[in-house]
Scaffold this motif. Structure first.
Motif, PDB file in Angstrom:
ATOM      1  N   ILE A 123      -2.006  -3.678   8.356  1.00 28.69           N
ATOM      2  CA  ILE A 123      -3.080  -3.028   7.601  1.00 28.69           C
ATOM      3  C   ILE A 123      -3.241  -1.582   8.036  1.00 28.69           C
ATOM      4  CG2 ILE A 123      -5.581  -2.994   7.240  1.00 28.69           C
ATOM      5  CD1 ILE A 123      -5.504  -6.056   7.294  1.00 28.69           C
ATOM      6  N   ILE A 124      -3.246  -1.350   9.338  1.00 33.61           N
ATOM      7  CA  ILE A 124      -3.417   0.010   9.852  1.00 33.61           C
ATOM      8  C   ILE A 124      -2.280   0.908   9.369  1.00 33.61           C
ATOM      9  CG2 ILE A 124      -3.419   1.423  11.952  1.00 33.61           C
ATOM     10  CD1 ILE A 124      -4.871  -0.962  13.307  1.00 33.61           C
ATOM     11  N   TYR A 125      -1.052   0.425   9.463  1.00 30.83           N
ATOM     12  CA  TYR A 125       0.092   1.223   9.028  1.00 30.83           C
ATOM     13  C   TYR A 125       0.037   1.497   7.526  1.00 30.83           C
ATOM     14  CZ  TYR A 125       4.848   2.784   8.251  1.00 30.83           C
ATOM     15  OH  TYR A 125       5.941   3.519   7.891  1.00 30.83           O
ATOM     16  N   ALA A 126      -0.302   0.473   6.742  1.00 27.04           N
ATOM     17  CA  ALA A 126      -0.371   0.653   5.292  1.00 27.04           C
ATOM     18  C   ALA A 126      -1.457   1.668   4.920  1.00 27.04           C
ATOM     19  CB  ALA A 126      -0.645  -0.683   4.609  1.00 27.04           C
ATOM     20  N   LEU A 127      -2.594   1.620   5.574  1.00 22.71           N
ATOM     21  CA  LEU A 127      -3.651   2.599   5.297  1.00 22.71           C
ATOM     22  C   LEU A 127      -3.193   4.014   5.648  1.00 22.71           C
ATOM     23  CD1 LEU A 127      -6.832   0.667   6.444  1.00 22.71           C
ATOM     24  CD2 LEU A 127      -6.280   1.413   4.117  1.00 22.71           C
ATOM     25  N   LEU A 128      -2.456   4.147   6.740  1.00 26.16           N
ATOM     26  CA  LEU A 128      -1.953   5.465   7.112  1.00 26.16           C
ATOM     27  C   LEU A 128      -0.945   5.976   6.094  1.00 26.16           C
ATOM     28  CD1 LEU A 128      -1.490   5.000  10.968  1.00 26.16           C
ATOM     29  CD2 LEU A 128      -3.222   6.371   9.801  1.00 26.16           C
ATOM     30  N   VAL A 129      -0.084   5.103   5.592  1.00 24.36           N
ATOM     31  CA  VAL A 129       0.918   5.522   4.618  1.00 24.36           C
ATOM     32  C   VAL A 129       0.258   5.857   3.278  1.00 24.36           C
ATOM     33  CG1 VAL A 129       2.887   4.740   3.234  1.00 24.36           C
ATOM     34  CG2 VAL A 129       2.833   4.308   5.689  1.00 24.36           C
ATOM     35  N   VAL A 130      -0.632   5.000   2.826  1.00 27.53           N
ATOM     36  CA  VAL A 130      -1.252   5.184   1.512  1.00 27.53           C
ATOM     37  C   VAL A 130      -2.131   6.433   1.467  1.00 27.53           C
ATOM     38  CG1 VAL A 130      -2.975   4.147  -0.038  1.00 27.53           C
ATOM     39  CG2 VAL A 130      -1.108   2.777   0.827  1.00 27.53           C
ATOM     40  N   THR A 131      -2.795   6.731   2.546  1.00 27.90           N
ATOM     41  CA  THR A 131      -3.648   7.925   2.579  1.00 27.90           C
ATOM     42  C   THR A 131      -2.882   9.179   2.978  1.00 27.90           C
ATOM     43  OG1 THR A 131      -4.346   7.432   4.845  1.00 27.90           O
ATOM     44  CG2 THR A 131      -5.761   6.625   3.052  1.00 27.90           C
ATOM     45  N   ASP A 132      -1.574   9.071   3.103  1.00 30.64           N
ATOM     46  CA  ASP A 132      -0.692  10.185   3.458  1.00 30.64           C
ATOM     47  C   ASP A 132      -1.037  10.827   4.787  1.00 30.64           C
ATOM     48  OD1 ASP A 132       0.931   9.959   1.204  1.00 30.64           O
ATOM     49  OD2 ASP A 132      -0.443  11.167  -0.001  1.00 30.64           O
ATOM     50  N   THR A 133      -1.516  10.018   5.720  1.00 37.09           N
ATOM     51  CA  THR A 133      -1.795  10.517   7.064  1.00 37.09           C
ATOM     52  C   THR A 133      -0.514  10.673   7.849  1.00 37.09           C
ATOM     53  OG1 THR A 133      -3.922   9.397   6.988  1.00 37.09           O
ATOM     54  CG2 THR A 133      -3.158  10.115   9.141  1.00 37.09           C
ATOM     55  N   ILE A 134       0.454   9.761   7.631  1.00 38.20           N
ATOM     56  CA  ILE A 134       1.749   9.887   8.306  1.00 38.20           C
ATOM     57  C   ILE A 134       2.838  10.047   7.279  1.00 38.20           C
ATOM     58  CG2 ILE A 134       1.114   8.679  10.381  1.00 38.20           C
ATOM     59  CD1 ILE A 134       2.546   6.236   9.279  1.00 38.20           C
ATOM     60  N   GLU A 167      -4.907   1.341  -4.314  1.00 39.07           N
ATOM     61  CA  GLU A 167      -3.937   1.331  -3.208  1.00 39.07           C
ATOM     62  C   GLU A 167      -4.630   1.045  -1.879  1.00 39.07           C
ATOM     63  OE1 GLU A 167      -1.976   5.086  -3.497  1.00 39.07           O
ATOM     64  OE2 GLU A 167      -0.328   4.250  -4.665  1.00 39.07           O
ATOM     65  N   ILE A 168      -5.815   1.557  -1.684  1.00 34.81           N
ATOM     66  CA  ILE A 168      -6.539   1.312  -0.437  1.00 34.81           C
ATOM     67  C   ILE A 168      -6.939  -0.155  -0.331  1.00 34.81           C
ATOM     68  CG2 ILE A 168      -8.652   1.835   0.827  1.00 34.81           C
ATOM     69  CD1 ILE A 168      -8.341   4.723  -0.196  1.00 34.81           C
ATOM     70  N   ILE A 169      -7.409  -0.732  -1.433  1.00 37.71           N
ATOM     71  CA  ILE A 169      -7.764  -2.158  -1.418  1.00 37.71           C
ATOM     72  C   ILE A 169      -6.524  -3.012  -1.168  1.00 37.71           C
ATOM     73  CG2 ILE A 169      -8.586  -4.062  -2.879  1.00 37.71           C
ATOM     74  CD1 ILE A 169     -10.529  -2.004  -4.144  1.00 37.71           C
ATOM     75  N   LEU A 170      -5.418  -2.671  -1.826  1.00 36.24           N
ATOM     76  CA  LEU A 170      -4.173  -3.421  -1.590  1.00 36.24           C
ATOM     77  C   LEU A 170      -3.679  -3.252  -0.162  1.00 36.24           C
ATOM     78  CD1 LEU A 170      -2.148  -2.906  -4.884  1.00 36.24           C
ATOM     79  CD2 LEU A 170      -3.087  -5.039  -3.999  1.00 36.24           C
ATOM     80  N   ALA A 171      -3.893  -2.084   0.433  1.00 40.93           N
ATOM     81  CA  ALA A 171      -3.478  -1.863   1.822  1.00 40.93           C
ATOM     82  C   ALA A 171      -4.232  -2.785   2.769  1.00 40.93           C
ATOM     83  CB  ALA A 171      -3.697  -0.407   2.213  1.00 40.93           C
ATOM     84  N   ILE A 172      -5.440  -3.150   2.399  1.00 43.49           N
ATOM     85  CA  ILE A 172      -6.217  -4.071   3.236  1.00 43.49           C
ATOM     86  C   ILE A 172      -5.822  -5.513   2.957  1.00 43.49           C
ATOM     87  CG2 ILE A 172      -8.555  -4.915   3.690  1.00 43.49           C
ATOM     88  CD1 ILE A 172      -9.491  -1.995   3.102  1.00 43.49           C
ATOM     89  N   LEU A 173      -5.591  -5.853   1.689  1.00 43.34           N
ATOM     90  CA  LEU A 173      -5.301  -7.245   1.332  1.00 43.34           C
ATOM     91  C   LEU A 173      -3.823  -7.605   1.476  1.00 43.34           C
ATOM     92  CD1 LEU A 173      -7.534  -7.564  -1.850  1.00 43.34           C
ATOM     93  CD2 LEU A 173      -8.028  -8.339   0.465  1.00 43.34           C
TER      94      LEU A 173
END
Length: 62
Positions: free
Chosen positions: A51-62, A14-20
């Motif tokens: 990318i920033i938003y997807a990383l925040l969502v995937v890592t459950d930060t927001i 999920e983290i790799i997909l959040a970047i790509l």
């Protein structure tokens, strides 16, 4: 120690997909909902905000 998938943590795929491909990562993490549509809009406006938003969502930060 093995992490349970239902525990809420992001896996490496999920983290790799959040970047790509940010919208796909958000879809796989949350399904089609508000966060998915926000991700689509941010991705279309600029790849970096998406990318920033997807990383925040995937890592459950927001």
């Amino acid at each position: 120690m093995k992490q349970d998938r239902r525990g809420g943590g992001a896996n490496i795929v999920e983290i790799i997909l959040a970047i790509l491909i940010p919208p796909l990562a958000v879809f796989l993490h949350d399904g089609i909902g508000t966060s998915f549509w926000i991700s689509i809009i941010l991705w279309l406006l600029g790849i970096i905000p998406g990318i920033i938003y997807a990383l925040l969502v995937v890592t459950d930060t927001i």
